[in-house]
Structures are given as structure tokens and as C-alpha cells.
Write a protein that holds these residues in place. Structure first.
Motif, PDB file in Angstrom:
ATOM      1  N   LEU A  32       0.849  -1.188   0.000  1.00 33.10           N
ATOM      2  CA  LEU A  32       0.000   0.000   0.000  1.00 33.10           C
ATOM      3  C   LEU A  32       0.884   1.237   0.000  1.00 33.10           C
ATOM      4  CD1 LEU A  32      -2.698  -1.128   2.579  1.00 33.10           C
ATOM      5  CD2 LEU A  32      -2.652  -1.445   0.103  1.00 33.10           C
ATOM      6  N   GLU A  33       0.583   2.153  -0.891  1.00 34.34           N
ATOM      7  CA  GLU A  33       1.341   3.394  -0.974  1.00 34.34           C
ATOM      8  C   GLU A  33       0.529   4.484  -0.297  1.00 34.34           C
ATOM      9  OE1 GLU A  33       2.670   4.247  -4.916  1.00 34.34           O
ATOM     10  OE2 GLU A  33       4.007   2.519  -4.910  1.00 34.34           O
ATOM     11  N   THR A  34       0.954   4.830   0.895  1.00 38.98           N
ATOM     12  CA  THR A  34       0.250   5.839   1.676  1.00 38.98           C
ATOM     13  C   THR A  34       1.223   6.492   2.644  1.00 38.98           C
ATOM     14  OG1 THR A  34      -1.596   6.229   3.178  1.00 38.98           O
ATOM     15  CG2 THR A  34      -0.479   4.111   3.386  1.00 38.98           C
ATOM     16  N   ARG A  35       0.892   7.695   3.060  1.00 31.36           N
ATOM     17  CA  ARG A  35       1.710   8.406   4.052  1.00 31.36           C
ATOM     18  C   ARG A  35       1.121   8.253   5.456  1.00 31.36           C
ATOM     19  NH1 ARG A  35       5.402  12.201   1.799  1.00 31.36           N
ATOM     20  NH2 ARG A  35       5.186  12.292  -0.444  1.00 31.36           N
ATOM     21  N   ARG A  36       0.010   7.557   5.546  1.00 38.11           N
ATOM     22  CA  ARG A  36      -0.640   7.365   6.838  1.00 38.11           C
ATOM     23  C   ARG A  36       0.163   6.409   7.696  1.00 38.11           C
ATOM     24  NH1 ARG A  36      -6.500   5.692   5.081  1.00 38.11           N
ATOM     25  NH2 ARG A  36      -6.711   5.370   7.314  1.00 38.11           N
ATOM     26  N   LYS A  37      -0.039   6.496   9.006  1.00 37.85           N
ATOM     27  CA  LYS A  37       0.646   5.602   9.932  1.00 37.85           C
ATOM     28  C   LYS A  37       0.149   4.178   9.741  1.00 37.85           C
ATOM     29  CE  LYS A  37       1.810   8.855  13.521  1.00 37.85           C
ATOM     30  NZ  LYS A  37       1.869   9.093  14.946  1.00 37.85           N
ATOM     31  N   ARG A  38       1.042   3.237   9.958  1.00 41.72           N
ATOM     32  CA  ARG A  38       0.737   1.817   9.777  1.00 41.72           C
ATOM     33  C   ARG A  38      -0.505   1.410  10.563  1.00 41.72           C
ATOM     34  NH1 ARG A  38       3.341  -2.765   8.040  1.00 41.72           N
ATOM     35  NH2 ARG A  38       2.779  -4.674   9.132  1.00 41.72           N
ATOM     36  N   LYS A  39      -0.602   1.861  11.804  1.00 44.35           N
ATOM     37  CA  LYS A  39      -1.743   1.523  12.663  1.00 44.35           C
ATOM     38  C   LYS A  39      -3.052   1.995  12.021  1.00 44.35           C
ATOM     39  CE  LYS A  39      -3.760   2.591  17.102  1.00 44.35           C
ATOM     40  NZ  LYS A  39      -3.955   3.715  17.964  1.00 44.35           N
ATOM     41  N   ASP A  40      -3.059   3.200  11.485  1.00 43.76           N
ATOM     42  CA  ASP A  40      -4.259   3.748  10.842  1.00 43.76           C
ATOM     43  C   ASP A  40      -4.620   2.962   9.570  1.00 43.76           C
ATOM     44  OD1 ASP A  40      -4.312   5.668  12.832  1.00 43.76           O
ATOM     45  OD2 ASP A  40      -3.318   7.201  11.600  1.00 43.76           O
ATOM     46  N   VAL A  41      -3.591   2.559   8.832  1.00 46.80           N
ATOM     47  CA  VAL A  41      -3.826   1.795   7.601  1.00 46.80           C
ATOM     48  C   VAL A  41      -4.402   0.424   7.942  1.00 46.80           C
ATOM     49  CG1 VAL A  41      -2.709   0.711   5.619  1.00 46.80           C
ATOM     50  CG2 VAL A  41      -2.059   3.025   6.296  1.00 46.80           C
ATOM     51  N   LEU A  42      -3.849  -0.233   8.965  1.00 48.58           N
ATOM     52  CA  LEU A  42      -4.352  -1.552   9.367  1.00 48.58           C
ATOM     53  C   LEU A  42      -5.796  -1.467   9.849  1.00 48.58           C
ATOM     54  CD1 LEU A  42      -1.183  -3.021  11.112  1.00 48.58           C
ATOM     55  CD2 LEU A  42      -2.122  -3.617   8.857  1.00 48.58           C
ATOM     56  N   GLU A  43      -6.141  -0.390  10.543  1.00 50.35           N
ATOM     57  CA  GLU A  43      -7.535  -0.191  10.973  1.00 50.35           C
ATOM     58  C   GLU A  43      -8.454  -0.011   9.765  1.00 50.35           C
ATOM     59  OE1 GLU A  43      -7.778   3.045  13.773  1.00 50.35           O
ATOM     60  OE2 GLU A  43      -6.511   2.004  15.243  1.00 50.35           O
ATOM     61  N   ALA A  44      -7.997   0.770   8.775  1.00 55.91           N
ATOM     62  CA  ALA A  44      -8.807   0.987   7.570  1.00 55.91           C
ATOM     63  C   ALA A  44      -8.987  -0.325   6.802  1.00 55.91           C
ATOM     64  CB  ALA A  44      -8.163   2.051   6.680  1.00 55.91           C
ATOM     65  N   LEU A  45      -7.947  -1.164   6.772  1.00 56.40           N
ATOM     66  CA  LEU A  45      -8.069  -2.463   6.111  1.00 56.40           C
ATOM     67  C   LEU A  45      -9.076  -3.345   6.840  1.00 56.40           C
ATOM     68  CD1 LEU A  45      -4.351  -3.260   5.237  1.00 56.40           C
ATOM     69  CD2 LEU A  45      -6.188  -2.677   3.637  1.00 56.40           C
ATOM     70  N   ALA A  46      -9.019  -3.353   8.157  1.00 57.79           N
ATOM     71  CA  ALA A  46      -9.939  -4.170   8.955  1.00 57.79           C
ATOM     72  C   ALA A  46     -11.388  -3.712   8.760  1.00 57.79           C
ATOM     73  CB  ALA A  46      -9.552  -4.109  10.429  1.00 57.79           C
ATOM     74  N   ASP A  47     -11.588  -2.409   8.616  1.00 52.76           N
ATOM     75  CA  ASP A  47     -12.929  -1.851   8.404  1.00 52.76           C
ATOM     76  C   ASP A  47     -13.379  -1.957   6.949  1.00 52.76           C
ATOM     77  OD1 ASP A  47     -12.770  -1.083  11.044  1.00 52.76           O
ATOM     78  OD2 ASP A  47     -12.349   1.027  10.596  1.00 52.76           O
ATOM     79  N   GLY A  48     -12.437  -2.241   6.052  1.00 52.28           N
ATOM     80  CA  GLY A  48     -12.758  -2.248   4.630  1.00 52.28           C
ATOM     81  C   GLY A  48     -12.903  -0.860   4.051  1.00 52.28           C
ATOM     82  N   THR A  49     -12.252   0.126   4.678  1.00 55.89           N
ATOM     83  CA  THR A  49     -12.399   1.508   4.236  1.00 55.89           C
ATOM     84  C   THR A  49     -11.115   2.094   3.655  1.00 55.89           C
ATOM     85  OG1 THR A  49     -11.893   2.341   6.459  1.00 55.89           O
ATOM     86  CG2 THR A  49     -14.230   1.974   5.904  1.00 55.89           C
ATOM     87  N   ASN A  64      -5.629   1.488  -8.087  1.00 59.27           N
ATOM     88  CA  ASN A  64      -6.484   2.046  -7.054  1.00 59.27           C
ATOM     89  C   ASN A  64      -7.116   0.906  -6.255  1.00 59.27           C
ATOM     90  OD1 ASN A  64      -8.752   3.256  -5.658  1.00 59.27           O
ATOM     91  ND2 ASN A  64      -8.491   5.006  -7.024  1.00 59.27           N
ATOM     92  N   ALA A  65      -7.136   1.038  -4.937  1.00 52.42           N
ATOM     93  CA  ALA A  65      -7.683   0.006  -4.058  1.00 52.42           C
ATOM     94  C   ALA A  65      -9.155  -0.292  -4.349  1.00 52.42           C
ATOM     95  CB  ALA A  65      -7.514   0.423  -2.602  1.00 52.42           C
ATOM     96  N   ARG A  66      -9.892   0.632  -4.909  1.00 50.74           N
ATOM     97  CA  ARG A  66     -11.319   0.415  -5.188  1.00 50.74           C
ATOM     98  C   ARG A  66     -11.562  -0.705  -6.191  1.00 50.74           C
ATOM     99  NH1 ARG A  66     -13.140   1.635  -9.908  1.00 50.74           N
ATOM    100  NH2 ARG A  66     -12.008   3.038 -11.241  1.00 50.74           N
ATOM    101  N   LEU A  67     -10.530  -1.100  -6.935  1.00 48.18           N
ATOM    102  CA  LEU A  67     -10.662  -2.173  -7.916  1.00 48.18           C
ATOM    103  C   LEU A  67     -10.761  -3.557  -7.279  1.00 48.18           C
ATOM    104  CD1 LEU A  67      -8.024  -0.962 -10.536  1.00 48.18           C
ATOM    105  CD2 LEU A  67     -10.506  -1.052 -10.854  1.00 48.18           C
ATOM    106  N   PHE A  68     -10.509  -3.652  -5.971  1.00 49.39           N
ATOM    107  CA  PHE A  68     -10.386  -4.953  -5.328  1.00 49.39           C
ATOM    108  C   PHE A  68     -11.452  -5.160  -4.254  1.00 49.39           C
ATOM    109  CE2 PHE A  68      -6.178  -3.445  -6.660  1.00 49.39           C
ATOM    110  CZ  PHE A  68      -5.974  -4.338  -7.690  1.00 49.39           C
ATOM    111  N   ALA A  69     -11.819  -6.423  -4.067  1.00 47.83           N
ATOM    112  CA  ALA A  69     -12.817  -6.771  -3.056  1.00 47.83           C
ATOM    113  C   ALA A  69     -12.222  -6.715  -1.658  1.00 47.83           C
ATOM    114  CB  ALA A  69     -13.372  -8.164  -3.330  1.00 47.83           C
ATOM    115  N   ALA A  70     -10.945  -7.069  -1.524  1.00 46.09           N
ATOM    116  CA  ALA A  70     -10.311  -7.063  -0.208  1.00 46.09           C
ATOM    117  C   ALA A  70      -8.802  -6.920  -0.347  1.00 46.09           C
ATOM    118  CB  ALA A  70     -10.634  -8.354   0.540  1.00 46.09           C
TER     119      ALA A  70
END
Length: 186
Positions: A32-49, A64-70
Motif C-alpha cells: 500500500l502506498e500511503t503516508r498514513r501511519k501503519r496503525k491507521d492503515v491496518l484499521e482501515a483495512l480491517a474496516d474495509g475503508t 487504485n484500491a477500489r478495484l479490489f474486493a479485499a
């Protein structure tokens, strides 16, 4: 090491294109290419957001992540032998999604691997609805194909009537001269 201490280590994920009741259509791994903190990214993955870019491992393609189901952190999905995976406390069959399907936005279907791997499945675009529609439509012509020179199409009554005065005009327009010449022109 410093990135991991600051909570900005890249998050590596399994990229799942589509989820069927007992089957994962798996593209492979990505980062994942993001500047967000790892903890925040893992939470977004768990929520599916999670929203953002996914760099596919080995290909350099960024999608883009929107192309994928998970998108599943690599620690949470385990590939098993015989074409299966363990994720969310259950076993799934796995179909490998070829790169040409990564951006496809329709349904995928799984088929036996054409290269002879008895346990492997490969995903492909589901074109069954197109096939059904074609099979249901009556033919649009009488089934006869008539091959004629291009000029002969002007004789077809379904096309605008011929302008014989224009056809007999031997004058050349500016920019012409490379077409076939008539023998009486020379």
C-alpha cells in the motif's frame, strides 16, 4: 528500521479481486502506498475503508484500491498447498487472477489452469451474459455475404443513388493525382 519505529513501515497485503462463496480470486501481493501511519492503515483495512494506491509486487503496476474486493495484510492470509488458502478462520479455494484482469470491473469466473496444473484455478472475465444475449438475438441479415469492389457499393439500392454526372467528371481536384488514372487522361 526507522520507518517501523515511526509507524510508517509499508503495509504488504494479499490483493483479492473477487470473493465468491468458497473461492478467492487472488491477484497476488502488493504494497500500500500511503503516508498514513501503519496503525491507521491496518484499521482501515480491517474496516474495509482503505482508499489509496496499491503497488503490485513484481510488476511495478500501481492500481487504485477500489478495484479490489479485499486487501488483506500478508500475516492474515496463509497460502496452503493444493490451491487453497486459510483466511478468516476458514479454508478457501484459490483462483489466480492474471494481470489482464486486475482492472476488469465485471464478474470473474474460475477455470482449470490451461497449463495442466491439476490443482490450480485461473480467473477470467465472465462473458456468459454477453453469450446469452447474442444467442437470443435473431440474425441481423439473411446470412448472405456479398463481396464486391468498393465502387460497387454505390449500386446498392440501400445506399444513396449514384451521381453519374460526378462519375464522368475527369477534372482533378487539388491534392489528387496519386489515384489510378484513366487511360483516356493521358
Amino acid at each position: 528500521m526507522l520507518k517501523r519505529l515511526l509507524g510508517k513501515a509499508p503495509v504488504e497485503v494479499w490483493v483479492i479481486k473477487q470473493l465468491d462463496p468458497d473461492l478467492l480470486h487472488l491477484c497476488g501481493q502488493g504494497t500500500l502506498e500511503t503516508r498514513r501511519k501503519r496503525k491507521d492503515v491496518l484499521e482501515a483495512l480491517a474496516d474495509g475503508t482503505f482508499q489509496g494506491a496499491v503497488a503490485m509486487t513484481g510488476s511495478g503496476v500501481v492500481l487504485n484500491a477500489r478495484l479490489f474486493a479485499a486487501l488483506v495484510p500478508v500475516e492474515q492470509l496463509q497460502l496452503l498447498p493444493d490451491g487453497h488458502a486459510r483466511w478468516q478462520q476458514r479454508d478457501w479455494r484459490v483462483a489466480q487472477v492474471p494481470q489482464r484482469c486486475w482492472t476488469y470491473e465485471g464478474r470473474l469466473t474460475a477455470q482449470a489452469n490451461p497449463h495442466g496444473d491439476a490443482t490450480g484455478l485461473v480467473s477470467s472475465e465472465d462473458v456468459s451474459s454477453i453469450r446469452r444475449r447474442i444467442d437470443q438475438e435473431p440474425p441481423r441479415h439473411d446470412g448472405v455475404v456479398d463481396f464486391r469492389p468498393a465502387e460497387a457499393l454505390e449500386d446498392d439500392p440501400r445506399i444513396a443513388p449514384r451521381n453519374h454526372a460526378r462519375d464522368n467528371d475527369t477534372r482533378r481536384l487539388p491534392g489528387q493525382g496519386r489515384e489510378w488514372r484513366r487511360d483516356d487522361d493521358h
